[in-house]
Structure formats: C-alpha cells, structure tokens
Design a protein around this motif. Sequence first.
Motif, PDB file in Angstrom:
ATOM      1  N   GLY A 171      -1.629  -4.873  -6.808  1.00 24.84           N
ATOM      2  CA  GLY A 171      -1.423  -3.586  -7.455  1.00 24.84           C
ATOM      3  C   GLY A 171      -1.752  -3.633  -8.926  1.00 24.84           C
ATOM      4  O   GLY A 171      -2.430  -4.553  -9.408  1.00 24.84           O
ATOM      5  N   LEU A 172      -1.277  -2.617  -9.648  1.00 24.27           N
ATOM      6  CA  LEU A 172      -1.490  -2.430 -11.078  1.00 24.27           C
ATOM      7  C   LEU A 172      -2.941  -2.036 -11.370  1.00 24.27           C
ATOM      8  O   LEU A 172      -3.806  -2.105 -10.502  1.00 24.27           O
ATOM      9  N   GLY A 173      -3.190  -1.646 -12.620  1.00 29.32           N
ATOM     10  CA  GLY A 173      -4.538  -1.245 -13.017  1.00 29.32           C
ATOM     11  C   GLY A 173      -5.316  -2.375 -13.655  1.00 29.32           C
ATOM     12  O   GLY A 173      -6.549  -2.354 -13.688  1.00 29.32           O
ATOM     13  N   THR A 174      -4.610  -3.386 -14.169  1.00 29.69           N
ATOM     14  CA  THR A 174      -5.222  -4.560 -14.786  1.00 29.69           C
ATOM     15  C   THR A 174      -4.358  -5.769 -14.455  1.00 29.69           C
ATOM     16  O   THR A 174      -3.191  -5.614 -14.070  1.00 29.69           O
ATOM     17  N   GLY A 264      -3.247  13.438  -3.262  1.00 31.26           N
ATOM     18  CA  GLY A 264      -3.430  12.122  -2.670  1.00 31.26           C
ATOM     19  C   GLY A 264      -3.356  11.009  -3.695  1.00 31.26           C
ATOM     20  O   GLY A 264      -2.870   9.911  -3.404  1.00 31.26           O
ATOM     21  N   ALA A 265      -3.821  11.295  -4.913  1.00 30.93           N
ATOM     22  CA  ALA A 265      -3.770  10.284  -5.977  1.00 30.93           C
ATOM     23  C   ALA A 265      -2.334   9.943  -6.344  1.00 30.93           C
ATOM     24  O   ALA A 265      -2.030   8.792  -6.690  1.00 30.93           O
ATOM     25  N   VAL A 266      -1.441  10.919  -6.279  1.00 35.78           N
ATOM     26  CA  VAL A 266      -0.027  10.654  -6.572  1.00 35.78           C
ATOM     27  C   VAL A 266       0.529   9.609  -5.614  1.00 35.78           C
ATOM     28  O   VAL A 266       1.198   8.646  -6.019  1.00 35.78           O
ATOM     29  N   LEU A 267       0.223   9.771  -4.321  1.00 33.29           N
ATOM     30  CA  LEU A 267       0.718   8.825  -3.317  1.00 33.29           C
ATOM     31  C   LEU A 267       0.036   7.471  -3.444  1.00 33.29           C
ATOM     32  O   LEU A 267       0.682   6.424  -3.359  1.00 33.29           O
ATOM     33  N   ALA A 268      -1.284   7.477  -3.657  1.00 36.25           N
ATOM     34  CA  ALA A 268      -2.018   6.217  -3.769  1.00 36.25           C
ATOM     35  C   ALA A 268      -1.563   5.424  -4.990  1.00 36.25           C
ATOM     36  O   ALA A 268      -1.420   4.190  -4.937  1.00 36.25           O
ATOM     37  N   GLU A 269      -1.329   6.098  -6.080  1.00 34.93           N
ATOM     38  CA  GLU A 269      -0.896   5.396  -7.293  1.00 34.93           C
ATOM     39  C   GLU A 269       0.498   4.813  -7.128  1.00 34.93           C
ATOM     40  O   GLU A 269       0.801   3.754  -7.691  1.00 34.93           O
ATOM     41  N   GLN A 270       1.338   5.468  -6.357  1.00 36.15           N
ATOM     42  CA  GLN A 270       2.659   4.910  -6.094  1.00 36.15           C
ATOM     43  C   GLN A 270       2.566   3.658  -5.229  1.00 36.15           C
ATOM     44  O   GLN A 270       3.257   2.674  -5.471  1.00 36.15           O
ATOM     45  N   VAL A 271       1.718   3.696  -4.209  1.00 35.79           N
ATOM     46  CA  VAL A 271       1.584   2.551  -3.306  1.00 35.79           C
ATOM     47  C   VAL A 271       1.037   1.338  -4.045  1.00 35.79           C
ATOM     48  O   VAL A 271       1.529   0.211  -3.889  1.00 35.79           O
ATOM     49  N   PHE A 272       0.030   1.547  -4.883  1.00 37.88           N
ATOM     50  CA  PHE A 272      -0.635   0.442  -5.563  1.00 37.88           C
ATOM     51  C   PHE A 272      -0.109   0.218  -6.988  1.00 37.88           C
ATOM     52  O   PHE A 272      -0.679  -0.605  -7.717  1.00 37.88           O
ATOM     53  N   TYR A 274      -0.470   1.942  -9.516  1.00 45.53           N
ATOM     54  CA  TYR A 274      -1.601   2.190 -10.415  1.00 45.53           C
ATOM     55  C   TYR A 274      -1.142   3.103 -11.544  1.00 45.53           C
ATOM     56  O   TYR A 274      -0.557   4.159 -11.310  1.00 45.53           O
ATOM     57  N   PRO A 275      -1.387   2.728 -12.802  1.00 45.98           N
ATOM     58  CA  PRO A 275      -0.840   3.485 -13.946  1.00 45.98           C
ATOM     59  C   PRO A 275      -1.628   4.741 -14.259  1.00 45.98           C
ATOM     60  O   PRO A 275      -2.369   4.812 -15.249  1.00 45.98           O
ATOM     61  N   GLY A 276      -1.479   5.761 -13.433  1.00 45.70           N
ATOM     62  CA  GLY A 276      -2.183   7.013 -13.659  1.00 45.70           C
ATOM     63  C   GLY A 276      -1.227   8.177 -13.792  1.00 45.70           C
ATOM     64  O   GLY A 276      -0.004   8.015 -13.892  1.00 45.70           O
ATOM     65  N   LEU A 277      -1.779   9.378 -13.780  1.00 47.57           N
ATOM     66  CA  LEU A 277      -0.956  10.583 -13.916  1.00 47.57           C
ATOM     67  C   LEU A 277      -0.027  10.761 -12.725  1.00 47.57           C
ATOM     68  O   LEU A 277       1.081  11.273 -12.873  1.00 47.57           O
ATOM     69  N   GLY A 278      -0.480  10.361 -11.544  1.00 45.15           N
ATOM     70  CA  GLY A 278       0.361  10.500 -10.356  1.00 45.15           C
ATOM     71  C   GLY A 278       1.645   9.714 -10.473  1.00 45.15           C
ATOM     72  O   GLY A 278       2.735  10.212 -10.154  1.00 45.15           O
ATOM     73  N   GLN A 279       1.542   8.481 -10.935  1.00 45.75           N
ATOM     74  CA  GLN A 279       2.733   7.667 -11.119  1.00 45.75           C
ATOM     75  C   GLN A 279       3.608   8.231 -12.233  1.00 45.75           C
ATOM     76  O   GLN A 279       4.840   8.207 -12.147  1.00 45.75           O
ATOM     77  N   ALA A 280       2.968   8.773 -13.272  1.00 44.09           N
ATOM     78  CA  ALA A 280       3.726   9.334 -14.391  1.00 44.09           C
ATOM     79  C   ALA A 280       4.527  10.557 -13.962  1.00 44.09           C
ATOM     80  O   ALA A 280       5.675  10.736 -14.388  1.00 44.09           O
ATOM     81  N   VAL A 281       3.947  11.399 -13.105  1.00 41.77           N
ATOM     82  CA  VAL A 281       4.655  12.609 -12.703  1.00 41.77           C
ATOM     83  C   VAL A 281       5.833  12.263 -11.799  1.00 41.77           C
ATOM     84  O   VAL A 281       6.895  12.927 -11.852  1.00 41.77           O
ATOM     85  N   VAL A 282       5.709  11.224 -10.969  1.00 37.69           N
ATOM     86  CA  VAL A 282       6.835  10.797 -10.137  1.00 37.69           C
ATOM     87  C   VAL A 282       7.957  10.249 -11.009  1.00 37.69           C
ATOM     88  O   VAL A 282       9.140  10.582 -10.820  1.00 37.69           O
ATOM     89  N   GLN A 283       7.629   9.417 -11.970  1.00 36.46           N
ATOM     90  CA  GLN A 283       8.638   8.866 -12.868  1.00 36.46           C
ATOM     91  C   GLN A 283       9.292   9.962 -13.707  1.00 36.46           C
ATOM     92  O   GLN A 283      10.498   9.913 -13.961  1.00 36.46           O
ATOM     93  N   ALA A 284       8.489  10.944 -14.129  1.00 34.00           N
ATOM     94  CA  ALA A 284       9.052  12.049 -14.911  1.00 34.00           C
ATOM     95  C   ALA A 284      10.016  12.876 -14.071  1.00 34.00           C
ATOM     96  O   ALA A 284      11.071  13.308 -14.551  1.00 34.00           O
ATOM     97  N   GLY A 285       9.667  13.104 -12.795  1.00 35.64           N
ATOM     98  CA  GLY A 285      10.553  13.873 -11.927  1.00 35.64           C
ATOM     99  C   GLY A 285      11.839  13.146 -11.615  1.00 35.64           C
ATOM    100  O   GLY A 285      12.925  13.739 -11.631  1.00 35.64           O
TER     101      GLY A 285
END
Length: 329
Positions: A171-174, A264-272, A274-285
């Motif tokens: 996982g992760l972006g780097t 779909g990016a929100v779910l994919a970023e959570q699984v992997f 991945y530090p994107g907007l999808g993960q940020a919106v889940v953490q913000a919620g």
Amino acid sequence: MGLILKFFGHKLLKLCLLLVAASILAFVLVSHSPIDPVQSYIGAEMTRVSPEQQEEIEAYWGLEKSPVEQYLQWGKAMLGGDMGMSLIYRSPVIEVIAERFLASFALMGLAWGFSGLFGFLLGIIAGMREGTWVDRLIKWYCFMLASTPAFWLGLVLLMVFAVWLGWFPVGLGTPAGILAEDVTLFERVQHLFLPALTLSVVGVSGIALHTRQKLIEVMHSEYIRFATARGESGLPLVRRHGIRNILLPAVSLHFASFGELFGGAVLAEQVFSYPGLGQAVVQAGLGGDVPLLLGVVLASTIFVYMGNMAADGIYQLVDPRIKRGGTSR
C-alpha cells in the motif's frame, strides 16, 4: 464569440448553484453526525482535558455557534479565498486538497484512460462478433465486472500480487521511510499500479457494453447494408462507417463517468492506503473535520462538473450540428 461566452456563462452559473447546494447538503449531514469533532481533535487525551479547555477549543473552531452561523461564517471566508484549517491535519484545507488532489488525479487519470481504451476495444470486438462465443465471453466478463465491488476486487489484487507474489508493494503512495525527493518514478508507478488497475478494470464494463450495443445498431442500419453491397466488409467497414458513429456516444459516456470514478477511487484508496482525496474525505467524515470535508466536496463537485462540461465541448467540436441547434443528441 458571443455564443461561446453565453455557453460558458451558463455553465458557470450552474456550477455556482451546484456548489452552493452540495456544500449545504454536506454541512447538514455533518451537523447531524454523532461524531464529536472536539473529541476527534483531542483524541486519547480527552479525559485529561477539562471542560473549560474543551469550551476554549470549541470557541477557537467556532463550534459553539449554531449550524447556520457556522455555515455562513464558512461561506464568508470561502468567498474571501479562505477554506479554513483542517482539524485532522492541522494545515490549511487548500494545501491538503492540493497535495491529495495530485495523487488522486494521477490515479484516476490512468484508470480513466485505460478503462476507456480497453472498454472501447472490447465493445468493438463484441459488436463485430455478435452472437459468437467471443461476444458471449465479453458480455459475461462485463456483467461480472459490473457486479464486482471495487473494494473487493482491490482486496483480491492486493492479496494475489502484493502478498502472495510480492510483485507490488502492499500500500501507500511511496515507500515508507523515504523522503519525497528520493522516491524514483519506478517506485511511484509500483505503488500506483494496483489501485489504478482496480479502478480501470471496474470501469471497463459500462463502456464496453454501451459501445457493443451502439455498434450492433450501426451494423444493422441501411447505409451499412449499402456499403456491404458495394463490397466493403470486415475491419475496414467498421473503421470507416462504424467507429465514426459510435465514438461520440462513447466519449460522452466516458466523461460522464467521472462521478463513478471518484466514488471508486474513495474505496480503492482506502484498500491500498493511497494518500489521495478519497482517503482524505473518509478521514474527514470519521473525524468530524467539517472544513476539510466541505473543501473536498467542493473540489470533487468541480472535478465531476468539469468532466461533464468537457463532454459537452467535445460534442460541439466533433458534431458541428449541435452548434447550429441540431438534434444530433
């Protein structure tokens, strides 16, 4: 020139109204959330914070005001270019969104391009081989993908290619523990491959089935029969008469899929992770980070709307009859 200004002016007005409606809806939902933003902000040290200190924190973030006052205060600051501070990241919302958007844009851009290309090719092959085993195999593949959740497919790819085979990072972006300036392009592609593959595979089915159906309709039309009578057949016939007529609907549908792509990016970023907007919106919620959540909602709304507007622009470039008020749609 006047028609162009009128077109963009109309689109800009619709975008402004859409942003206001989306922000109000998101704010109402967050206001009724059972999550306490102060508790999320303090974390495990909540028991050591006195009630007076909690009140000071609420006053600092403006949480003691009514929801209407909070929204109006946020809207006033937003009009001045200030999107507020993120409670989770302790940074300006605009900086968090800018950093996360670049990562999400790379992920969604690759997935969007690959899903459109392969979906269009599969649709053409299925349409050319209507009723054969190739057509049935592609339809079965597309129906299976359409009913496959993105997070489930991501977990399967993660277990197979990252855990069992070890070909890609988990996982992760780097890579963890390495400075951003020391990360190579190959390492970034390695971390990006599985999330992008997950999104692109899921997005293939809609384009493929739509292209197949449109090509079948075209191949049964009168002018195709006339071209066949003149001796044209096979791939040259499809390339000359078929693709030209199915390309415009396919492009429009693909641009209209920006909303599904972001979901779909929100779910994919959570699984992997991945530090994107999808993960940020889940953490913000989950953390009750209202400024960040509203900022991401606005950014995603603009992203999806720009995709739809790009589809309209391409329609007018490809089919000039639309400019003259034709009924080609």
